[in-house]
Design an enzyme around this catalytic site. Structure first.
Site, PDB file in Angstrom:
ATOM      1  N   HIS A   1      -0.649  11.526 -27.764  1.00  0.00           N
ATOM      2  CA  HIS A   1      -0.867  10.207 -27.156  1.00  0.00           C
ATOM      3  C   HIS A   1      -1.685   9.302 -28.077  1.00  0.00           C
ATOM      4  O   HIS A   1      -1.456   8.095 -28.136  1.00  0.00           O
ATOM      5  CB  HIS A   1      -1.578  10.352 -25.805  1.00  0.00           C
TER       6      HIS A   1
ATOM      7  N   HIS B   1       7.806   9.254 -27.942  1.00  0.00           N
ATOM      8  CA  HIS B   1       6.957  10.237 -27.269  1.00  0.00           C
ATOM      9  C   HIS B   1       7.231  11.647 -27.822  1.00  0.00           C
ATOM     10  O   HIS B   1       6.308  12.412 -28.102  1.00  0.00           O
ATOM     11  CB  HIS B   1       7.219  10.192 -25.762  1.00  0.00           C
TER      12      HIS B   1
ATOM     13  N   ARG C   1       0.813  -1.238   0.000  1.00  0.00           N
ATOM     14  CA  ARG C   1       0.000   0.000   0.000  1.00  0.00           C
ATOM     15  C   ARG C   1       0.837   1.276   0.000  1.00  0.00           C
ATOM     16  O   ARG C   1       0.381   2.331   0.420  1.00  0.00           O
ATOM     17  CB  ARG C   1      -0.978   0.031   1.177  1.00  0.00           C
TER      18      ARG C   1
ATOM     19  N   ARG D   1      -2.254  22.795 -14.340  1.00  0.00           N
ATOM     20  CA  ARG D   1      -1.391  21.687 -14.750  1.00  0.00           C
ATOM     21  C   ARG D   1      -1.775  21.143 -16.128  1.00  0.00           C
ATOM     22  O   ARG D   1      -0.963  20.530 -16.808  1.00  0.00           O
ATOM     23  CB  ARG D   1      -1.458  20.583 -13.688  1.00  0.00           C
TER      24      ARG D   1
ATOM     25  N   ASN E   1      -0.235  19.431 -20.896  1.00  0.00           N
ATOM     26  CA  ASN E   1      -0.698  18.468 -21.906  1.00  0.00           C
ATOM     27  C   ASN E   1      -0.653  19.038 -23.321  1.00  0.00           C
ATOM     28  O   ASN E   1      -1.154  18.405 -24.248  1.00  0.00           O
ATOM     29  CB  ASN E   1      -2.129  18.011 -21.595  1.00  0.00           C
TER      30      ASN E   1
ATOM     31  N   HIS F   1      -0.180  16.802 -26.254  1.00  0.00           N
ATOM     32  CA  HIS F   1      -0.303  15.421 -25.786  1.00  0.00           C
ATOM     33  C   HIS F   1      -1.630  14.760 -26.151  1.00  0.00           C
ATOM     34  O   HIS F   1      -1.711  13.527 -26.165  1.00  0.00           O
ATOM     35  CB  HIS F   1      -0.111  15.354 -24.260  1.00  0.00           C
TER      36      HIS F   1
ATOM     37  N   LYS G   1       2.870  11.712 -11.378  1.00  0.00           N
ATOM     38  CA  LYS G   1       1.991  10.753 -12.070  1.00  0.00           C
ATOM     39  C   LYS G   1       2.840   9.551 -12.443  1.00  0.00           C
ATOM     40  O   LYS G   1       3.881   9.698 -13.093  1.00  0.00           O
ATOM     41  CB  LYS G   1       1.443  11.361 -13.355  1.00  0.00           C
TER      42      LYS G   1
ATOM     43  N   GLU H   1       9.774  18.086 -25.139  1.00  0.00           N
ATOM     44  CA  GLU H   1       9.138  18.561 -23.901  1.00  0.00           C
ATOM     45  C   GLU H   1       9.657  19.948 -23.509  1.00  0.00           C
ATOM     46  O   GLU H   1       8.929  20.763 -22.950  1.00  0.00           O
ATOM     47  CB  GLU H   1       9.365  17.569 -22.749  1.00  0.00           C
TER      48      GLU H   1
ATOM     49  N   LYS I   1       8.459  22.977 -14.594  1.00  0.00           N
ATOM     50  CA  LYS I   1       7.401  21.964 -14.454  1.00  0.00           C
ATOM     51  C   LYS I   1       7.005  21.796 -12.992  1.00  0.00           C
ATOM     52  O   LYS I   1       5.816  21.693 -12.660  1.00  0.00           O
ATOM     53  CB  LYS I   1       7.839  20.620 -15.040  1.00  0.00           C
TER      54      LYS I   1
ATOM     55  N   GLU J   1      -4.289  18.239 -11.211  1.00  0.00           N
ATOM     56  CA  GLU J   1      -4.716  18.602 -12.557  1.00  0.00           C
ATOM     57  C   GLU J   1      -6.186  19.004 -12.665  1.00  0.00           C
ATOM     58  O   GLU J   1      -6.952  18.412 -13.412  1.00  0.00           O
ATOM     59  CB  GLU J   1      -4.402  17.447 -13.525  1.00  0.00           C
TER      60      GLU J   1
END
Ligand code: GLY
Length: 339
Positions: free
Chosen positions: A239, A249, A108, A228, A232, A235, A130, A172, A214, A224
Protein backbone atom coordinates in the site's frame (compact mmCIF):
# COMPACT_ATOMS: atom_id res chain seq x y z
CA UNK A 1 -23.56 -23.97 -8.15
CA UNK A 2 -26.31 -23.34 -5.63
CA UNK A 3 -26.67 -20.47 -3.24
CA UNK A 4 -24.52 -20.70 -0.13
CA UNK A 5 -25.08 -18.42 2.82
CA UNK A 6 -22.19 -17.28 4.99
CA UNK A 7 -22.89 -15.75 8.39
CA UNK A 8 -20.91 -12.83 9.80
CA UNK A 9 -21.20 -11.24 13.25
CA UNK A 10 -24.45 -9.43 12.64
CA UNK A 11 -25.39 -10.18 9.04
CA UNK A 12 -25.11 -12.82 6.37
CA UNK A 13 -24.23 -12.89 2.69
CA UNK A 14 -25.71 -15.14 0.01
CA UNK A 15 -23.09 -16.34 -2.46
CA UNK A 16 -24.14 -17.26 -5.98
CA UNK A 17 -20.87 -18.46 -7.44
CA UNK A 18 -20.71 -19.38 -11.14
CA UNK A 19 -24.21 -18.05 -11.70
CA UNK A 20 -25.08 -15.48 -14.34
CA UNK A 21 -25.95 -11.80 -14.12
CA UNK A 22 -29.26 -12.51 -15.86
CA UNK A 23 -30.41 -13.99 -12.51
CA UNK A 24 -29.89 -10.66 -10.75
CA UNK A 25 -33.51 -9.67 -11.22
CA UNK A 26 -34.55 -12.73 -9.21
CA UNK A 27 -32.49 -11.51 -6.24
CA UNK A 28 -33.63 -7.89 -6.03
CA UNK A 29 -36.53 -5.68 -7.00
CA UNK A 30 -35.27 -4.34 -10.32
CA UNK A 31 -37.34 -1.14 -10.13
CA UNK A 32 -35.96 -0.26 -6.74
CA UNK A 33 -32.33 -1.11 -7.38
CA UNK A 34 -29.48 0.97 -8.70
CA UNK A 35 -26.42 -0.55 -10.32
CA UNK A 36 -23.09 1.21 -9.96
CA UNK A 37 -20.54 0.26 -12.58
CA UNK A 38 -17.64 1.89 -14.40
CA UNK A 39 -17.15 3.07 -17.97
CA UNK A 40 -15.08 0.02 -18.93
CA UNK A 41 -17.57 -2.58 -17.74
CA UNK A 42 -20.50 -0.56 -19.12
CA UNK A 43 -18.73 -0.12 -22.46
CA UNK A 44 -18.14 -3.86 -22.92
CA UNK A 45 -21.37 -5.17 -21.44
CA UNK A 46 -23.98 -2.45 -22.03
CA UNK A 47 -26.66 -4.94 -23.10
CA UNK A 48 -26.50 -6.70 -19.73
CA UNK A 49 -27.66 -3.47 -18.04
CA UNK A 50 -30.85 -3.10 -20.10
CA UNK A 51 -33.85 -2.15 -17.92
CA UNK A 52 -31.69 -1.35 -14.89
CA UNK A 53 -31.08 2.05 -13.27
CA UNK A 54 -27.36 2.53 -13.75
CA UNK A 55 -24.81 4.98 -12.40
CA UNK A 56 -21.56 4.86 -14.36
CA UNK A 57 -18.41 6.07 -12.62
CA UNK A 58 -14.92 6.64 -14.01
CA UNK A 59 -12.65 3.59 -13.92
CA UNK A 60 -9.44 3.41 -11.91
CA UNK A 61 -8.07 3.71 -8.41
CA UNK A 62 -7.68 7.49 -8.80
CA UNK A 63 -11.48 7.71 -8.69
CA UNK A 64 -11.80 5.77 -5.43
CA UNK A 65 -12.19 9.08 -3.65
CA UNK A 66 -14.77 11.07 -1.76
CA UNK A 67 -15.80 13.18 -4.76
CA UNK A 68 -16.92 10.01 -6.61
CA UNK A 69 -19.00 9.01 -3.57
CA UNK A 70 -20.50 12.52 -3.46
CA UNK A 71 -21.44 12.26 -7.16
CA UNK A 72 -23.03 8.84 -6.60
CA UNK A 73 -25.06 10.20 -3.68
CA UNK A 74 -26.27 13.12 -5.78
CA UNK A 75 -27.45 10.65 -8.44
CA UNK A 76 -29.19 8.54 -5.79
CA UNK A 77 -31.02 11.64 -4.61
CA UNK A 78 -31.91 12.48 -8.22
CA UNK A 79 -33.54 9.05 -8.74
CA UNK A 80 -35.22 9.29 -5.32
CA UNK A 81 -33.46 6.25 -3.92
CA UNK A 82 -34.84 5.44 -0.49
CA UNK A 83 -34.24 3.03 2.39
CA UNK A 84 -35.69 0.16 0.38
CA UNK A 85 -33.32 0.74 -2.54
CA UNK A 86 -30.61 -1.85 -3.17
CA UNK A 87 -27.28 -0.70 -4.59
CA UNK A 88 -25.46 -3.24 -6.74
CA UNK A 89 -21.79 -2.78 -7.54
CA UNK A 90 -20.95 -4.45 -10.86
CA UNK A 91 -17.24 -4.05 -11.40
CA UNK A 92 -13.79 -4.40 -9.91
CA UNK A 93 -12.55 -3.39 -6.48
CA UNK A 94 -13.04 0.34 -7.00
CA UNK A 95 -16.69 -0.12 -7.95
CA UNK A 96 -17.40 -2.52 -5.09
CA UNK A 97 -15.67 -0.26 -2.55
CA UNK A 98 -17.53 2.84 -3.73
CA UNK A 99 -20.83 0.92 -3.79
CA UNK A 100 -20.38 -0.58 -0.33
CA UNK A 101 -19.29 2.72 1.14
CA UNK A 102 -22.04 4.79 -0.49
CA UNK A 103 -24.64 2.19 0.58
CA UNK A 104 -23.30 2.26 4.14
CA UNK A 105 -23.72 6.00 4.51
CA UNK A 106 -26.72 6.83 2.28
CA UNK A 107 -29.73 7.30 4.59
CA UNK A 108 -27.49 5.76 7.30
CA UNK A 109 -27.29 2.50 5.42
CA UNK A 110 -29.17 0.71 2.65
CA UNK A 111 -28.84 -2.83 1.23
CA UNK A 112 -26.17 -3.62 -1.28
CA UNK A 113 -24.78 -6.53 -3.26
CA UNK A 114 -21.86 -7.16 -5.57
CA UNK A 115 -21.28 -8.66 -8.98
CA UNK A 116 -17.48 -8.63 -9.14
CA UNK A 117 -16.21 -8.55 -12.72
CA UNK A 118 -12.44 -8.87 -12.28
CA UNK A 119 -10.48 -11.85 -11.04
CA UNK A 120 -9.14 -9.76 -8.18
CA UNK A 121 -12.56 -8.64 -7.06
CA UNK A 122 -13.98 -12.18 -7.33
CA UNK A 123 -11.31 -13.67 -5.09
CA UNK A 124 -10.70 -10.74 -2.79
CA UNK A 125 -12.03 -7.19 -3.11
CA UNK A 126 -15.75 -8.02 -3.07
CA UNK A 127 -15.37 -10.21 0.02
CA UNK A 128 -14.93 -9.12 3.59
CA UNK A 129 -17.10 -6.07 4.03
CA UNK A 130 -14.40 -3.40 4.12
CA UNK A 131 -15.59 -0.61 1.87
CA UNK A 132 -13.68 2.60 1.59
CA UNK A 133 -11.88 5.29 -0.30
CA UNK A 134 -8.35 6.60 -0.59
CA UNK A 135 -7.24 9.97 0.79
CA UNK A 136 -4.21 11.26 -1.12
CA UNK A 137 -1.55 8.55 -1.04
CA UNK A 138 -3.23 6.82 1.90
CA UNK A 139 -5.10 3.78 0.62
CA UNK A 140 -8.50 2.95 2.16
CA UNK A 141 -7.99 5.48 4.94
CA UNK A 142 -11.71 6.21 5.23
CA UNK A 143 -14.44 3.58 5.14
CA UNK A 144 -16.77 1.16 6.83
CA UNK A 145 -17.04 -2.56 7.56
CA UNK A 146 -20.41 -3.77 6.31
CA UNK A 147 -21.17 -6.99 4.49
CA UNK A 148 -23.05 -7.13 1.16
CA UNK A 149 -26.33 -9.05 1.18
CA UNK A 150 -25.22 -11.05 -1.83
CA UNK A 151 -22.27 -11.73 -4.10
CA UNK A 152 -22.95 -13.10 -7.58
CA UNK A 153 -20.21 -14.32 -9.92
CA UNK A 154 -20.63 -14.41 -13.68
CA UNK A 155 -17.44 -15.61 -15.34
CA UNK A 156 -18.58 -14.07 -18.63
CA UNK A 157 -16.98 -10.85 -17.38
CA UNK A 158 -13.56 -12.49 -17.46
CA UNK A 159 -13.82 -12.63 -21.27
CA UNK A 160 -13.23 -8.88 -21.43
CA UNK A 161 -10.58 -8.81 -18.70
CA UNK A 162 -7.28 -7.27 -19.84
CA UNK A 163 -4.15 -9.36 -19.29
CA UNK A 164 -2.85 -6.96 -16.63
CA UNK A 165 -6.02 -7.60 -14.61
CA UNK A 166 -5.49 -11.36 -14.70
CA UNK A 167 -2.02 -10.79 -13.31
CA UNK A 168 -3.47 -8.53 -10.60
CA UNK A 169 -5.88 -11.23 -9.51
CA UNK A 170 -3.15 -13.84 -9.28
CA UNK A 171 -1.26 -11.64 -6.82
CA UNK A 172 -4.09 -12.06 -4.28
CA UNK A 173 -4.44 -15.76 -5.11
CA UNK A 174 -0.71 -16.28 -4.44
CA UNK A 175 -1.14 -14.32 -1.21
CA UNK A 176 -3.87 -16.71 -0.06
CA UNK A 177 -1.66 -19.68 -0.92
CA UNK A 178 1.29 -18.22 0.99
CA UNK A 179 -0.60 -17.55 4.21
CA UNK A 180 -3.10 -20.41 4.32
CA UNK A 181 -2.92 -23.04 1.62
CA UNK A 182 0.33 -24.85 0.82
CA UNK A 183 -1.50 -27.27 -1.49
CA UNK A 184 -2.79 -24.37 -3.59
CA UNK A 185 0.75 -22.94 -3.65
CA UNK A 186 1.94 -26.23 -5.20
CA UNK A 187 -0.97 -26.22 -7.69
CA UNK A 188 0.00 -22.70 -8.74
CA UNK A 189 3.62 -23.78 -9.15
CA UNK A 190 2.46 -26.59 -11.41
CA UNK A 191 0.07 -24.33 -13.36
CA UNK A 192 0.53 -21.09 -15.25
CA UNK A 193 -1.42 -18.03 -16.22
CA UNK A 194 -1.94 -19.42 -19.69
CA UNK A 195 -3.20 -22.76 -18.41
CA UNK A 196 -5.75 -21.16 -16.10
CA UNK A 197 -6.89 -18.72 -18.76
CA UNK A 198 -7.41 -21.55 -21.22
CA UNK A 199 -9.40 -23.76 -18.84
CA UNK A 200 -12.67 -22.36 -17.63
CA UNK A 201 -13.21 -25.20 -15.14
CA UNK A 202 -9.80 -24.77 -13.47
CA UNK A 203 -10.21 -21.02 -13.18
CA UNK A 204 -13.74 -21.42 -11.86
CA UNK A 205 -12.54 -23.85 -9.18
CA UNK A 206 -9.60 -21.61 -8.31
CA UNK A 207 -11.90 -18.60 -7.92
CA UNK A 208 -14.29 -20.49 -5.65
CA UNK A 209 -11.47 -21.92 -3.55
CA UNK A 210 -10.08 -18.43 -3.01
CA UNK A 211 -13.41 -16.73 -2.41
CA UNK A 212 -14.28 -19.33 0.23
CA UNK A 213 -10.80 -19.25 1.80
CA UNK A 214 -11.07 -15.49 2.30
CA UNK A 215 -14.67 -15.71 3.50
CA UNK A 216 -13.73 -18.21 6.22
CA UNK A 217 -10.87 -16.04 7.43
CA UNK A 218 -13.21 -13.03 7.62
CA UNK A 219 -15.97 -15.02 9.34
CA UNK A 220 -13.59 -15.85 12.17
CA UNK A 221 -12.38 -12.29 12.65
CA UNK A 222 -14.60 -9.81 10.85
CA UNK A 223 -13.21 -6.74 12.58
CA UNK A 224 -9.55 -7.65 12.19
CA UNK A 225 -8.46 -8.19 15.74
CA UNK A 226 -6.47 -11.35 14.98
CA UNK A 227 -6.50 -13.90 12.16
CA UNK A 228 -7.88 -11.57 9.50
CA UNK A 229 -4.65 -9.59 9.71
CA UNK A 230 -2.98 -12.41 7.78
CA UNK A 231 -4.79 -11.17 4.68
CA UNK A 232 -2.55 -8.13 4.82
CA UNK A 233 0.47 -10.20 3.74
CA UNK A 234 2.36 -8.00 1.26
CA UNK A 235 -0.01 -5.10 1.84
CA UNK A 236 1.92 -3.01 4.38
CA UNK A 237 4.74 -2.20 1.99
CA UNK A 238 2.44 -2.75 -0.99
CA UNK A 239 0.00 0.00 0.00
CA UNK A 240 2.87 2.39 0.75
CA UNK A 241 4.24 1.79 -2.76
CA UNK A 242 0.96 1.60 -4.67
CA UNK A 243 -0.13 5.18 -4.96
CA UNK A 244 3.33 6.75 -4.66
CA UNK A 245 4.68 4.79 -7.61
CA UNK A 246 1.40 4.42 -9.48
CA UNK A 247 1.58 0.64 -9.45
CA UNK A 248 -1.38 -1.65 -9.88
CA UNK A 249 -2.57 -3.25 -6.64
CA UNK A 250 -1.27 -6.66 -7.76
CA UNK A 251 2.17 -5.32 -8.62
CA UNK A 252 2.39 -3.40 -5.36
CA UNK A 253 1.46 -6.31 -3.11
CA UNK A 254 3.65 -8.65 -5.11
CA UNK A 255 6.67 -6.49 -4.29
CA UNK A 256 5.36 -6.34 -0.72
CA UNK A 257 5.15 -10.16 -0.54
CA UNK A 258 8.65 -10.62 -1.97
CA UNK A 259 10.13 -8.29 0.67
CA UNK A 260 7.95 -9.68 3.47
CA UNK A 261 9.29 -13.14 2.62
CA UNK A 262 12.86 -11.85 2.93
CA UNK A 263 11.99 -10.10 6.22
CA UNK A 264 10.45 -13.41 7.37
CA UNK A 265 13.81 -15.12 6.82
CA UNK A 266 15.35 -12.60 9.25
CA UNK A 267 12.58 -12.83 11.88
CA UNK A 268 10.73 -16.15 11.75
CA UNK A 269 13.40 -18.36 10.23
CA UNK A 270 11.34 -18.82 7.04
CA UNK A 271 13.50 -20.50 4.42
CA UNK A 272 11.67 -20.19 1.13
CA UNK A 273 11.72 -16.53 0.10
CA UNK A 274 13.22 -17.59 -3.24
CA UNK A 275 10.35 -19.98 -3.85
CA UNK A 276 7.78 -17.22 -3.22
CA UNK A 277 9.66 -14.85 -5.57
CA UNK A 278 9.83 -17.55 -8.26
CA UNK A 279 6.06 -18.10 -8.11
CA UNK A 280 5.36 -14.36 -8.34
CA UNK A 281 7.65 -14.06 -11.36
CA UNK A 282 5.97 -17.07 -12.97
CA UNK A 283 2.68 -15.13 -12.90
CA UNK A 284 4.36 -12.03 -14.41
CA UNK A 285 4.42 -10.20 -11.10
CA UNK A 286 7.31 -7.97 -9.95
CA UNK A 287 9.43 -8.83 -6.91
CA UNK A 288 12.44 -6.74 -5.91
CA UNK A 289 12.73 -3.18 -7.12
CA UNK A 290 14.34 0.18 -6.40
CA UNK A 291 12.31 2.55 -4.25
CA UNK A 292 12.98 5.51 -1.99
CA UNK A 293 13.02 3.66 1.31
CA UNK A 294 12.65 6.72 3.53
CA UNK A 295 9.77 8.14 1.51
CA UNK A 296 7.98 4.80 1.45
CA UNK A 297 8.64 4.20 5.15
CA UNK A 298 7.09 7.60 5.99
CA UNK A 299 3.85 6.55 4.25
CA UNK A 300 4.01 3.06 5.73
CA UNK A 301 3.99 4.53 9.25
CA UNK A 302 0.44 5.77 8.60
CA UNK A 303 -0.69 2.21 7.82
CA UNK A 304 -3.85 1.11 9.61
CA UNK A 305 -1.94 -1.89 10.95
CA UNK A 306 0.17 0.45 13.08
CA UNK A 307 -0.70 0.61 16.78
CA UNK A 308 1.26 3.49 18.30
CA UNK A 309 4.93 2.65 17.80
CA UNK A 310 4.42 -0.92 16.69
CA UNK A 311 3.31 -2.24 13.33
CA UNK A 312 1.63 -5.62 12.88
CA UNK A 313 3.60 -7.04 9.99
CA UNK A 314 2.49 -10.25 8.30
CA UNK A 315 5.31 -12.71 7.78
CA UNK A 316 5.57 -16.37 6.79
CA UNK A 317 6.73 -19.22 9.00
CA UNK A 318 6.45 -21.58 6.09
CA UNK A 319 4.55 -21.75 2.82
CA UNK A 320 0.89 -21.93 3.78
CA UNK A 321 1.40 -20.55 7.27
CA UNK A 322 1.38 -16.80 7.82
CA UNK A 323 2.00 -15.15 11.19
CA UNK A 324 1.53 -11.64 12.49
CA UNK A 325 4.60 -10.12 14.16
CA UNK A 326 4.36 -6.91 16.15
CA UNK A 327 7.50 -5.09 15.03
CA UNK A 328 8.53 -1.79 16.66
CA UNK A 329 8.73 0.97 14.06
CA UNK A 330 12.37 1.76 14.78
CA UNK A 331 13.34 -1.88 14.26
CA UNK A 332 11.32 -2.03 11.06
CA UNK A 333 12.97 1.15 9.79
CA UNK A 334 16.40 -0.44 10.33
CA UNK A 335 15.27 -3.66 8.59
CA UNK A 336 14.07 -1.56 5.64
CA UNK A 337 17.30 0.37 5.37
CA UNK A 338 19.23 -2.93 5.28
CA UNK A 339 17.07 -4.60 2.61
N1 GLY B 1 -13.60 -5.45 0.68
C1 GLY B 1 -12.38 -6.12 0.88
C2 GLY B 1 -12.22 -6.64 2.26
O1 GLY B 1 -13.10 -6.51 3.09
O2 GLY B 1 -11.19 -7.23 2.56
Amino acid sequence: MKKRTYKFSNSSTDYYLAYGISHLKELVDQRNSVIITDENVFGYHEKRFKNWNVIVIMPGEEYKIQSTVDAVIEELVAVQADRKTTLIGVGGGVVTDITGYAASIYMRGINFGFVPTTLLSMVDASIGGKNGIDVGVYKNLVGTVRQPSFILHDLIFLNSLPQAEWVNGFAEIIKHACIKDAAMFRDLEAGSLKKYQGRKISVCKLIQRNAILKTKVVQQDEFEKGGRRLLNFGHTLGHALENQYELSHGQAISIGMAYASVISEKITGFKEADRVARLLLKYNLPTFTQFDKQKVFDVLKMDKKRERKVINYVLLEKIGRGVVEAIPLDRLEKIFQDL
